[in-house]
Design a protein around this motif. Structure first.
Motif, short mmCIF file in Angstrom:
data_model
loop_
_atom_site.label_atom_id
_atom_site.label_comp_id
_atom_site.label_asym_id
_atom_site.label_seq_id
_atom_site.Cartn_x
_atom_site.Cartn_y
_atom_site.Cartn_z
N LEU A 146 0.93 -1.25 0.02
CA LEU A 146 0.10 -0.16 -0.17
C LEU A 146 0.89 1.30 0.24
CD1 LEU A 146 -2.63 -1.12 2.54
CD2 LEU A 146 -2.63 -1.33 0.13
N SER A 147 1.95 1.02 0.17
CA SER A 147 2.92 2.30 0.35
C SER A 147 2.89 3.12 -0.83
CB SER A 147 4.40 1.99 0.80
OG SER A 147 4.82 1.07 -0.35
N ASN A 148 2.57 2.76 -2.21
CA ASN A 148 2.78 3.55 -3.32
C ASN A 148 1.21 4.24 -3.60
OD1 ASN A 148 5.25 3.34 -3.89
ND2 ASN A 148 4.99 1.79 -5.76
N LEU A 149 0.29 4.20 -2.55
CA LEU A 149 -0.87 4.72 -2.86
C LEU A 149 -1.06 5.99 -1.92
CD1 LEU A 149 -3.06 1.36 -2.53
CD2 LEU A 149 -2.06 2.54 -4.73
N ASP A 150 -2.14 6.85 -2.45
CA ASP A 150 -2.04 8.10 -1.58
C ASP A 150 -3.21 7.61 -0.26
OD1 ASP A 150 -4.81 8.37 -2.21
OD2 ASP A 150 -4.28 9.13 -4.12
N ALA A 151 -3.00 8.61 0.83
CA ALA A 151 -3.60 8.08 1.90
C ALA A 151 -4.92 7.53 2.04
CB ALA A 151 -3.64 9.29 3.06
N ARG A 152 -5.79 8.27 1.29
CA ARG A 152 -7.33 7.84 1.54
C ARG A 152 -7.65 6.53 0.55
NH1 ARG A 152 -12.55 11.24 1.22
NH2 ARG A 152 -11.10 12.47 2.39
N LEU A 153 -6.81 6.33 -0.56
CA LEU A 153 -7.10 5.01 -1.22
C LEU A 153 -6.44 3.92 -0.30
CD1 LEU A 153 -7.93 4.04 -3.96
CD2 LEU A 153 -5.58 4.54 -4.90
N ARG A 154 -5.30 4.04 0.40
CA ARG A 154 -4.55 3.27 1.25
C ARG A 154 -5.40 2.74 2.18
NH1 ARG A 154 0.70 5.39 1.97
NH2 ARG A 154 -0.12 6.95 3.39
N ASP A 155 -6.14 3.49 3.00
CA ASP A 155 -7.10 3.08 4.16
C ASP A 155 -8.21 2.09 3.16
OD1 ASP A 155 -5.88 4.44 5.75
OD2 ASP A 155 -7.25 6.14 5.83
N GLU A 156 -8.93 2.45 2.07
CA GLU A 156 -9.60 1.79 1.30
C GLU A 156 -9.12 0.23 1.00
OE1 GLU A 156 -11.62 5.09 -1.38
OE2 GLU A 156 -11.52 3.31 -2.19
N MET A 157 -7.81 0.30 0.42
CA MET A 157 -7.34 -1.06 -0.01
C MET A 157 -7.07 -1.80 1.20
SD MET A 157 -7.44 -1.28 -3.04
CE MET A 157 -6.40 -2.76 -3.09
N ARG A 158 -6.64 -1.10 2.46
CA ARG A 158 -6.34 -1.90 3.67
C ARG A 158 -7.75 -2.82 3.99
NH1 ARG A 158 -4.60 2.26 8.33
NH2 ARG A 158 -2.73 2.41 7.36
N VAL A 159 -8.69 -2.05 4.04
CA VAL A 159 -10.11 -2.97 4.41
C VAL A 159 -10.26 -3.95 3.16
CG1 VAL A 159 -12.47 -2.59 4.79
CG2 VAL A 159 -11.00 -0.80 5.54
N GLU A 160 -10.16 -3.51 1.93
CA GLU A 160 -10.58 -4.63 0.85
C GLU A 160 -9.67 -5.74 1.08
OE1 GLU A 160 -11.09 -2.22 -2.52
OE2 GLU A 160 -10.87 -3.86 -4.08
N ILE A 161 -8.50 -5.59 1.11
CA ILE A 161 -7.66 -6.73 0.81
C ILE A 161 -7.59 -7.49 2.20
CG2 ILE A 161 -4.93 -7.37 1.29
CD1 ILE A 161 -4.19 -5.09 0.00
N ARG A 162 -7.99 -7.11 3.50
CA ARG A 162 -8.28 -7.67 4.41
C ARG A 162 -9.62 -8.43 4.50
NH1 ARG A 162 -7.24 -11.00 8.17
NH2 ARG A 162 -7.60 -10.27 10.55
N GLU A 163 -10.54 -7.95 3.82
CA GLU A 163 -11.89 -8.57 3.56
C GLU A 163 -11.30 -9.89 2.55
OE1 GLU A 163 -15.23 -5.36 4.16
OE2 GLU A 163 -14.83 -6.10 2.36
N LEU A 164 -11.11 -9.49 1.47
CA LEU A 164 -10.66 -10.64 0.46
C LEU A 164 -9.80 -11.91 1.09
CD1 LEU A 164 -9.32 -9.06 -2.69
CD2 LEU A 164 -10.95 -10.98 -2.36
N GLN A 165 -8.78 -11.42 2.03
CA GLN A 165 -8.07 -12.49 2.58
C GLN A 165 -8.97 -13.19 3.54
OE1 GLN A 165 -6.78 -12.40 5.96
NE2 GLN A 165 -5.75 -14.37 5.79
#
Lengths: 356, 297
Positions: free
Chosen positions: A160-179
């Motif tokens: 997530l380190s190459n994404l901007d802050a807002r997107l990072r928070d979204e992807m955090r949740v998304e990756i976690r849910e998928l996993q």
């Protein structure tokens, strides 16, 4: 039991990058390797993937010893910090790459690529090339590419380190849910404490090629193994303890040479030779409490009050001792710089560790 | 992009005049030393050569028709054959060598690159002399081949096209190697790792990732390599001899010995047009390699 590392060591030109790591990751768990840059976490991840061979130790996945297995036969998949999408292939072909390498049939490839792209909600953009995708979309393609091969272990290197802050928070949740949904055993490397807390089932804190502490995020935050971990995972107040003694079943210490403080009960065995320190999280300090309502309480002067939205930061002084407190803004509305207040904390809220 | 950002700047005109001062000597040199003689050759090529000098009164395409002479065509064909052979051998060798160098330590890489550039730093006549010693009947190459039992009688390598090809390959190898090596070094290593972790064998990583992403660089290098082969003079002259005449030697003969400048001009213009067409084609292929994926949509 899924991934077992025993005594993994790796040096580059005589410099130890990974210095004897033992680790077991449970099936279906999201395990985070957390540490400052240069602590060896990325090297360890690459060694697990087989990108680097290891000098000694073993890597065992689901009972298979993979220590000498080349990376293309490990059935793992990795998402890289730079995403590493193949620029000459469309999103579809990027995702299909691993399936073609595994000699999966054409219809099956179509089915599984579409499945993987659907997981990351990118079916519509399958024909696009990486340079026609936004950072977040590229990240999703990289994730789909890794998931499509149904790996035994998913490796995420600072994804997530190459994404901007807002997107990072979204992807955090998304990756976690998928996993969670796919139940895929995952190892994630990051230096971002928030990411580690938010995403991990368990985590290991690394320093100088070694694992310093393994545990759930909350345990590591509240019961750090040492000063390094305490300091790395969040802000702390820290006082050297020059005396630790038992007084009628409780433990009393002399902090910073002047404050008599009650310490958590389990710290009795800390001798003064280990240079013990009392560590207090700023949010465990109570500001402007009634004297005696907490185990420890002292008169302090407020030096500075900084409003940060939901929380308010407060800098205080007990005599010459500086303290940093964070409290809910609702409780801090009346506080002004220069006020004299009582600051206190309960004995159990402190942690005593050695200097290292 | 650069030009527009210059003009948008308030100090743009000053920056431009400063730029002009720096560029002027080069423009002057190119105009006087290259463009003007080229125009002369172009103009001359449409006039007849007479015993009184060039007949500037009358225009003709006779010189171009004379180039269709079988003798000249044979020379052109030989030149193309030698150049293509050298470029083909270069193309085959380029990847193994560039990949090998790119995997060395940075220090070793600079030494290797220096080694591959060094033939270009040696005077071609000296180089040709060196090759003569290696390639002659009782030279190093033949002695080695005989002693290893690979051949029974010494090979005739000097004054043949083979000898010219052998000498030109290392001489012009760097023109293909440098861009390819640069492109390989610029590849994100994570691309190969990603492919590897996804199950691609090392050879599949090369064919499916490294090759497609660096091929445009190789093609660009091969175009330059081919042009250098076409224009080589000293090596074909000294190792091939007049019986294996190539276009550059023909141009020398026409312009400096026969003093038939109109015919020499026609040859120069034909070659220039041919070369430019080749560069254009090479660049088209290179650009298509990069942009092809965008064009497919």
């Amino acid at each position: 039991m899924s991934l077992e590392l025993v005594g993994v060591k790796k040096s580059f030109d005589g410099v130890r990058a990974v210095d004897g790591v033992d680790l077991s990751v449970v099936k279906g768990e999201l395990f985070v390797l957390l540490g400052p840059s240069g602590c060896g976490k990325t090297t360890l991840l690459r060694a697990i993937a087989g990108i680097y061979g290891i000098d000694s130790g073993s890597v065992v996945l689901n009972g298979r010893d993979l220590t000498r297995t080349p990376m293309h036969r490990r059935n793992m998949a990795m998402v890289f910090q730079s995403f590493a999408l193949f620029p000459h292939l469309s999103a579809f072909d990027n995702v299909a790459f691993g399936l073609k390498s595994r000699r999966v049939g054409g219809d099956e490839i179509d089915k599984r690529v579409n499945e993987a792209l659907a997981l990351v909600r990118l079916e519509m953009l399958a024909a696009r090339y990486p340079n026609q995708l936004s950072g977040g979309q590229q990240q999703r393609v990289a994730l789909a590419r890794a998931l499509a091969v149904h790996p035994d272990l998913l490796l995420l290197d600072e994804p997530l380190s190459n994404l901007d802050a807002r997107l990072r928070d979204e992807m955090r949740v998304e990756i976690r849910e998928l996993q969670r949904r796919l139940g895929i055993t995952t190892l994630l490397v990051t230096h971002d404490i928030g990411e580690a807390f938010a995403m991990s089932d368990r985590m290991a804190v690394m320093r100088e090629g070694k694992i310093v502490q393994i545990g759930r995020g909350a345990d590591i935050y509240h019961f750090p193994a040492n000063r390094f971990v305490a300091n790395f995972v969040g802000p702390i107040n820290e006082f050297p303890l020059t005396k630790v003694e038992q007084v009628s079943g409780r433990v009393l210490g002399l902090a910073a040479g002047e404050l008599k403080v009650w310490l958590p009960a389990e710290t009795a065995d800390h001798s003064v030779e280990t240079e013990p320190r009392l560590i207090l999280r700023p949010e465990n300090l109570r500001v402007a409490v009634t004297e005696g309502s907490t185990d420890n309480s002292f008169m302090a002067e407020i030096e500075d009050v900084v409003f940060r939205g939901g929380a308010t930061e407060c800098r205080l002084r007990i005599g010459a001792l500086k303290l940093f407190a964070i409290l809910p803004s609702a409780d801090a509305a009346a506080l002004r710089a220069g006020d004299r207040v009582t600051v206190g904390w309960n004995a159990a809220d402190g942690v005593v560790t050695g200097a290292r | 992009m650069l030009g527009s950002s210059f003009s948008a700047d308030t100090s743009g005109s000053r920056a431009r005049s400063a730029l002009a001062i720096f560029v002027a000597p080069l423009v002057f040199l190119m105009a006087v030393g290259f463009v003007w003689p080229l125009i002369q050759a172009f103009v001359n090529s449409f006039h007849l050569n007479t015993s009184h000098g060039i007949d500037l009164e009358h225009w003709t395409i006779n010189n171009y028709l004379r180039l269709a002479d079988p003798l000249y065509l044979e020379i052109l064909l030989r030149t193309l054959r030698i150049s293509a052979a050298v470029t083909a051998i270069t193309a085959v060798l380029a990847y193994p060598i560039a990949l090998f160098i790119a995997r060395l330590s940075p220090r070793a890489q600079s030494w290797m690159i220096l080694a591959y550039v060094s033939p270009w730093l040696v005077n071609t006549v000296v180089k040709a002399l060196g090759w003569t010693l290696l390639l002659r009947t009782n030279g190093v190459v033949n002695t080695l081949l005989l002693q290893l039992g690979i051949v029974d009688t010494p090979l005739r390598l000097l004054l043949t096209e083979t000898g010219v090809v052998i000498a030109l390959v290392p001489g012009h190898f760097m023109f293909a190697l440098l861009p390819l090596w640069t492109a390989i070094c610029a590849l994100d290593p994570a691309l190969s790792w990603a492919a590897g972790t996804l199950g691609a064998t090392p050879s599949a990583v090369f064919w499916r990732i490294v090759l497609p992403l660096t091929l445009p660089a190789l093609i660009a290098g091969l175009v330059i390599n081919f042009i250098m082969n076409m224009t080589a003079f000293a090596i074909p002259m000294l190792l091939g001899g007049v019986r294996n005449m190539v276009v550059s030697m023909l141009a020398y003969q026409l312009d400096l010995i026969s003093l038939d400048w109109p015919l020499g001009g026609a040859l120069a213009v034909t070659l220039l047009a041919f070369t430019l067409a080749l560069v254009w084609a090479g660049q088209r292929i290179a650009v298509l390699g990069i942009a092809g994926r965008a064009a497919k949509i």
